[in-house]
Design an enzyme around this catalytic site. Structure first.
Site, mmCIF file in Angstrom:
data_model
loop_
_atom_site.group_PDB
_atom_site.id
_atom_site.type_symbol
_atom_site.label_atom_id
_atom_site.label_comp_id
_atom_site.label_asym_id
_atom_site.label_seq_id
_atom_site.Cartn_x
_atom_site.Cartn_y
_atom_site.Cartn_z
ATOM 1 N N ASP A 106 0.816 -1.219 0.000
ATOM 2 C CA ASP A 106 0.000 0.000 0.000
ATOM 3 C C ASP A 106 0.844 1.262 0.000
ATOM 4 O OD1 ASP A 106 0.811 -0.704 2.683
ATOM 5 O OD2 ASP A 106 -0.604 0.785 3.450
ATOM 6 N N ASP A 114 11.966 -1.157 3.809
ATOM 7 C CA ASP A 114 10.972 -0.083 3.926
ATOM 8 C C ASP A 114 11.572 1.169 4.559
ATOM 9 O OD1 ASP A 114 8.484 1.112 3.728
ATOM 10 O OD2 ASP A 114 7.748 0.260 5.608
ATOM 11 N N GLU A 123 0.249 -1.392 5.578
ATOM 12 C CA GLU A 123 1.293 -0.947 6.516
ATOM 13 C C GLU A 123 1.044 0.494 6.931
ATOM 14 O OE1 GLU A 123 5.084 0.875 7.838
ATOM 15 O OE2 GLU A 123 3.810 1.446 6.174
ATOM 16 N N GLU A 124 0.627 1.307 5.973
ATOM 17 C CA GLU A 124 0.528 2.747 6.228
ATOM 18 C C GLU A 124 -0.589 3.100 7.213
ATOM 19 O OE1 GLU A 124 2.737 4.712 5.417
ATOM 20 O OE2 GLU A 124 3.712 3.980 3.608
HETATM 21 ZN ZN LIG Z 1 6.691 2.188 4.114
#
Ligand SMILES: [Zn+2]
Length: 408
Positions: free
Chosen positions: A80, A198, A175-176
Site C-alpha cells: 500500500d 521499507d 502498513e501505512e
Molecule cells: Zn513504508
C-alpha cells in the site's frame, strides 16, 4: 524486466490504503497489485506461492545448497501507499544526471522540488532521480522495496553460482494504516529472521523504534444558557485546554529528535458539553514510556480534583520497541551491516521515530529489522528516489542471501 522498469510499472497501481474501511486489505487496489506480483513470482519460478484473502502474498525461492542446513531468511515489503496523498495516476519522471538545482515537478501548478527546502538533494548530485509530476505521491514507499525484492530474487535465479538457502518473500497490505503485521501469519512464513525493505535513504538500518500508545482524554462539561451561566456552566473545552498546557511544552514532535520521546496532540473535538483530546505517546525507552502514561493518569486525577468526575482517560498500547527482540539475535544486524559494506554502502544505524511492521513481527516471533529502500520525502508530492539507491538496496538483498548461507 529490470529493477527500474519494475518500479515504474508498480507505481501505476493505485494501492492507497484507507483507515476507514475496516477491511483487509483496506482497498481493492492492493489485491489487484498482489495478484500481479503473484503472477510475476510464478513466471520467475518461485515455489509455495500463496495469496490469502487478506492480501498477504508469500513465496519461496528454494535454496541451491545441498547437504547443509542454512537458515531461512525473509524479505518483506508493503503493497500500500499512504492515505496522506493520492496514489492515483502516478506519472513518474526520471531526472537524468541531477545538477543540484531546482527540479520543476509541475510548471503549470508551480510545484518545485528545491534544495533550499530539501537539502538532502545535495547528496544525489550527478545521479538519476525518479520524481513525481507534483500531483501525487510517488509510492517509492514501498514500491521501491517491492521492486528491489522482486529484482533481487530474479538476479539470484539468473546467477545460480551464488549459493543461498531458502529465501522467503512476503508482500503485505495496509502498513501505512498500522495494520500490516496484524494478519501476517508468521508460522506460515516460516523464516528464521527477516528484513523489511521499507527504510528511507541509502544506508539506513533500523532495529530500534518507538514504544507507542494512543490516549483518548474525555472532558464532560455542563451547558447552560450563557446569560444565566454564573456558577452553573462547566465548559469542557476550557478544561481540556487546561489539560493541554499542563503537559511539558517542549516534549512534542516539533521539539524532539533522536531518542527523545514526546506527547503529541493529534486531535481535539469539543463543545461546551463534551471534549475529547486524542494524543499519541512515544518513547524508545520502555520505562520512560510507562512513566509517560502514568503522567497522563496523574493529570487526569488533578483535573478531577478541581472538577470532580469531569475527566476520564483511555490508553491503548499500539506497539513496542523491537530492540529487546533483536538484541538476543544481533547477528541479524551484523549480516545486514556486512552486506551493506560489501556493496559499498555505509550503514547508518539510527532509531526509528515511529514504528514498522517489523517491530510487530519481531514481537510475533520473527526478528525483523528494517533496511533502506532508498526513497525520500515519503507520503507526499515531493517524494523521490535516486536510482543508484534502489540498485544498492537490491544488491544488499542479494548479499544478505549469500552471507546467511556462508555463516555457520
Ligand atoms: Zn513504508
Amino acid at each position: 524486466m529490470n529493477l527500474i522498469d519494475r518500479f515504474l510499472q508498480y507505481v501505476k497501481f493505485d494501492t492507497q490504503s484507507d483507515e476507514l474501511t475496516n477491511l483487509t486489505p483496506s482497498t481493492p487496489g492492493q489485491m489487484v497489485f498482489a495478484r500481479h506480483l503473484k503472477d510475476e513470482l510464478k513466471e520467475m519460478g518461485l515455489k509455495n506461492i500463496t495469496l490469502d484473502e487478506n492480501g498477504y502474498l508469500m513465496a519461496t525461492l528454494p535454496g541451491n545448497i545441498a547437504g547443509r542446513k542454512v537458515p531461512t531468511v525473509g524479505f518483506i515489503a508493503h503493497l500500500d501507499t499512504s492515505p496522506d496523498m493520492s496514489g492515483r495516476h502516478v506519472s513518474p519522471r526520471i531526472v537524468k544526471d541531477y545538477d543540484g538545482g531546482d527540479i520543476v515537478l509541475n510548471a503549470e501548478k508551480n510545484i518545485v522540488l528545491t534544495p533550499s527546502d530539501f537539502p538532502e538533494l545535495a547528496h544525489y548530485v550527478g545521479q538519476d532521480l525518479i520524481v513525481t509530476d507534483g500531483t501525487t505521491l510517488l509510492g517509492a514507499d514501498d514500491k521501491a522495496g517491492v521492486a528491489e525484492i522482486m529484482s533481487a530474487v530474479d538476479y539470484l535465479i539468473k546467477h545460480p553460482e551464488i549459493q543461498h538457502g531458502d529465501i522467503r518473500v512476503a508482500f503485505t497490505p495496509d502498513e501505512e494504516i498500522g495494520r500490516g503485521a496484524h494478519k501476517f501469519d508468521v508460522g506460515a512464513f516460516a523464516a528464521d529472521f527477516a528484513y523489511t525493505m521499507d527504510g528511507g535513504e541509502v544506508g539506513e538500518l533500523e532495529y530500534e523504534n518507538f514504544n507507542a500508545a494512543v490516549a483518548r482524554v474525555t472532558f464532560k462539561g455542563r451547558n447552560v444558557h450563557p446569560g444565566y451561566a454564573k456558577h452553573k456552566m462547566v465548559n469542557s473545552m476550557r478544561i481540556a485546554n487546561q489539560f493541554i498546557i499542563m503537559l511539558p511544552r517542549w516534549e512534542t514532535p516539533e521539539h524532539t529528535e533522536g531518542y527523545e520521546g514526546f506527547y503529541h496532540l493529534v486531535g481535539m473535538e469539543g463543545s461546551v458539553e463534551n471534549t475529547v483530546l486524542t494524543y499519541i505517546i512515544r518513547d524508545h525507552d520502555r520505562d520512560r514510556f510507562e512513566r509517560r502514561k502514568k503522567e497522563f493518569e496523574h493529570l487526569v486525577r488533578k483535573i478531577n480534583k478541581e472538577f470532580p468526575g469531569c475527566c476520564s482517560i483511555e490508553i491503548t498500547d499500539q506497539y513496542y520497541n523491537m530492540r529487546e527482540k533483536i538484541e538476543p539475535v544481533m547477528y541479524v544486524i551484523d549480516i545486514a551491516r556486512d552486506a551493506m559494506e560489501k556493496v559499498g554502502v555505509t550503514p547508518k544505524v539510527q532509531p526509528i521515530r515511529g514504528g514498522t511492521d517489523g517491530a510487530q513481527l519481531s514481537f510475533k516471533g520473527l526478528p525483523c529489522p528494517n533496511i533502506f529502500a532508498g526513497g525520500l520525502n515519503f507520503h507526499g508530492r515531493y517524494e523521490f528516489v535516486p536510482i543508484p539507491s534502489m540498485e544498492k538496496a537490491m544488491q544488499v538483498i542479494v548479499e544478505i542471501s549469500r552471507l546467511v548461507a556462508e555463516r555457520q
